[in-house]
Design an enzyme around this catalytic site. Sequence first.
Site, short mmCIF file in Angstrom:
data_model
loop_
_atom_site.label_atom_id
_atom_site.label_comp_id
_atom_site.label_asym_id
_atom_site.label_seq_id
_atom_site.Cartn_x
_atom_site.Cartn_y
_atom_site.Cartn_z
N ALA A 98 0.81 -1.21 0.00
CA ALA A 98 0.00 0.00 0.00
C ALA A 98 0.85 1.27 0.00
O ALA A 98 0.43 2.29 -0.54
CB ALA A 98 -0.94 0.00 1.21
N THR A 99 2.03 1.20 0.59
CA THR A 99 2.89 2.40 0.58
C THR A 99 3.25 2.79 -0.84
O THR A 99 3.15 3.96 -1.23
CB THR A 99 4.16 2.16 1.41
OG1 THR A 99 3.82 2.12 2.80
CG2 THR A 99 5.18 3.28 1.19
N ASN A 181 -5.50 3.32 10.66
CA ASN A 181 -4.65 2.22 11.07
C ASN A 181 -4.27 2.25 12.55
O ASN A 181 -3.63 1.31 13.03
CB ASN A 181 -3.36 2.21 10.24
CG ASN A 181 -2.61 3.53 10.35
OD1 ASN A 181 -3.15 4.59 10.05
ND2 ASN A 181 -1.36 3.47 10.76
N GLN A 209 -6.53 -0.79 5.39
CA GLN A 209 -7.02 -1.33 6.66
C GLN A 209 -8.43 -1.88 6.58
O GLN A 209 -8.82 -2.72 7.40
CB GLN A 209 -6.97 -0.25 7.74
CG GLN A 209 -5.58 0.10 8.23
CD GLN A 209 -4.93 -1.01 9.05
OE1 GLN A 209 -5.60 -1.86 9.60
NE2 GLN A 209 -3.62 -0.99 9.10
N SER A 227 -3.60 -3.52 0.45
CA SER A 227 -2.45 -4.20 1.04
C SER A 227 -2.80 -5.64 1.34
O SER A 227 -3.77 -5.92 2.06
CB SER A 227 -2.02 -3.49 2.33
OG SER A 227 -0.99 -4.21 2.97
N HIS A 229 -1.06 -7.91 3.18
CA HIS A 229 -0.78 -8.42 4.53
C HIS A 229 -1.68 -7.82 5.61
O HIS A 229 -1.59 -8.20 6.78
CB HIS A 229 0.70 -8.23 4.88
CG HIS A 229 1.09 -6.83 5.26
ND1 HIS A 229 1.26 -6.44 6.56
CD2 HIS A 229 1.37 -5.75 4.50
CE1 HIS A 229 1.62 -5.17 6.60
NE2 HIS A 229 1.69 -4.72 5.36
N THR A 267 9.55 -7.32 -12.64
CA THR A 267 9.06 -8.69 -12.72
C THR A 267 8.03 -8.95 -11.64
O THR A 267 8.26 -8.66 -10.46
CB THR A 267 10.22 -9.69 -12.56
OG1 THR A 267 11.19 -9.45 -13.59
CG2 THR A 267 9.72 -11.12 -12.65
N CYS A 354 3.92 2.01 13.12
CA CYS A 354 4.89 2.59 12.20
C CYS A 354 5.78 3.62 12.88
O CYS A 354 6.80 4.00 12.35
CB CYS A 354 4.18 3.24 11.02
SG CYS A 354 3.35 2.06 9.94
#
Length: 415
Positions: A98-99, A181, A209, A227, A229, A267, A354
């Site tokens: 997501a970043t 988040n 989120q 995202s 994860h 890739t 974070c």
Amino acid sequence: MHDSLSNFSGLGPDGSADSPAASAGAEATPVYLDGHATTPLAPESLAAMGPWWHAKAGNPNSPHRHGRYADAAVEAARGHVATLIGAMPGEIHFTSGATEANNLAIVGTALAALARGERRRGIVVSQIEHKSVLNAAYALERDGFTVTELPVTNKGVIALERASMAISEDTLLVSVMAANNEIGAVQPVAEITDIAHARGALVHVDAAQLVGKLPFVAGSFDLVSLSSHKMYGPMGIGALCVSGAAPYRPLPIFYGGDQEGGLRPGTLPTPLIAGFGAAAKVAAQRLDGDMRHSAALAVRFEEELRSRQVRFIRHGSNAARLPGSVSIAFEGVDANELIAMVSAEISISEGSACQSGQITPSHVLRAIELPDDLIKGTVRLYFGRYNTTDHAVLAAVSIASAVRRLQGRTGDFLQ
């Protein structure tokens, strides 16, 4: 309890350390309750990745059979991600997370605007956006863009009247998160989008989120960041959804090959994409059940704290909060000390994972105007798919004991 739970918690069906590893004298793994930072990998996602690491390894851009197999896996995953958010597969562009998606949406849109001679130079964000949104937006000031931050209420929700005042005919892009988040506050993105589109601005939603935890349809937004994860998929993979109806698409911010429609070179990591797709498929299938499960565990946790007469203040509201999300403050308690004291039993974090280890306090907690002592005493939990009622009770017992020791008294319940 899910059969696979011991893979993630190290605890047995009753929440005790009776897993095979614990029985053999190994150190028991704490119960994981930090799902805002990352979620445990779904078993279905792990299984989907397996063949692509070795047995079916191949570059999806290669012309041989292994390449075609990999390409088919990538496109199947793209379809699952698109289905989860009601998008078209061709609108999904895989990124490293997501970043990167947030940077591509914000910086790429600004580059596209400059290339087209667009006169608009306004970027509107909220005070509580992820740093990857805030820092990307402010980086554009060197190119003549201006950034306006929308304030939030003391519940952490963007104030619509302020949004209406801030979004103008000079606004190029509005970037707001679907859910925060740190405190789990769900934002009125549909209403903000109506305001922005009425004034000709594009809308980017950071949905990292929220997707996979609450229903979400991408159709009315121009750009959406995802995202893997944060929804029980692997780390290192995400996506940017670019609406086919958007006035124009972002320009790339990296350069190389023409993968992902020329928007994002490099890739493609077939195993990670396959895992992301499997996680999206599972999330779509069990969304309602996961929502109820997570919400019930958060309620049970708070009830257990109340029953132990522990002083705490919960941030946010019931009406606009991610199911399973709990952000709470304890008066007279240092969050770092609390986390250390309970670390053998549960894994929780400060208000912002974070920013852990940094001196500066959470910008989100500052935005909801918490006093310094409550910012210092705030911890964050998330009860997810693989947690149980026993875990909620254990968390309350462990935190209650630690808080009493840190406060040096029992105290009365306060909310």
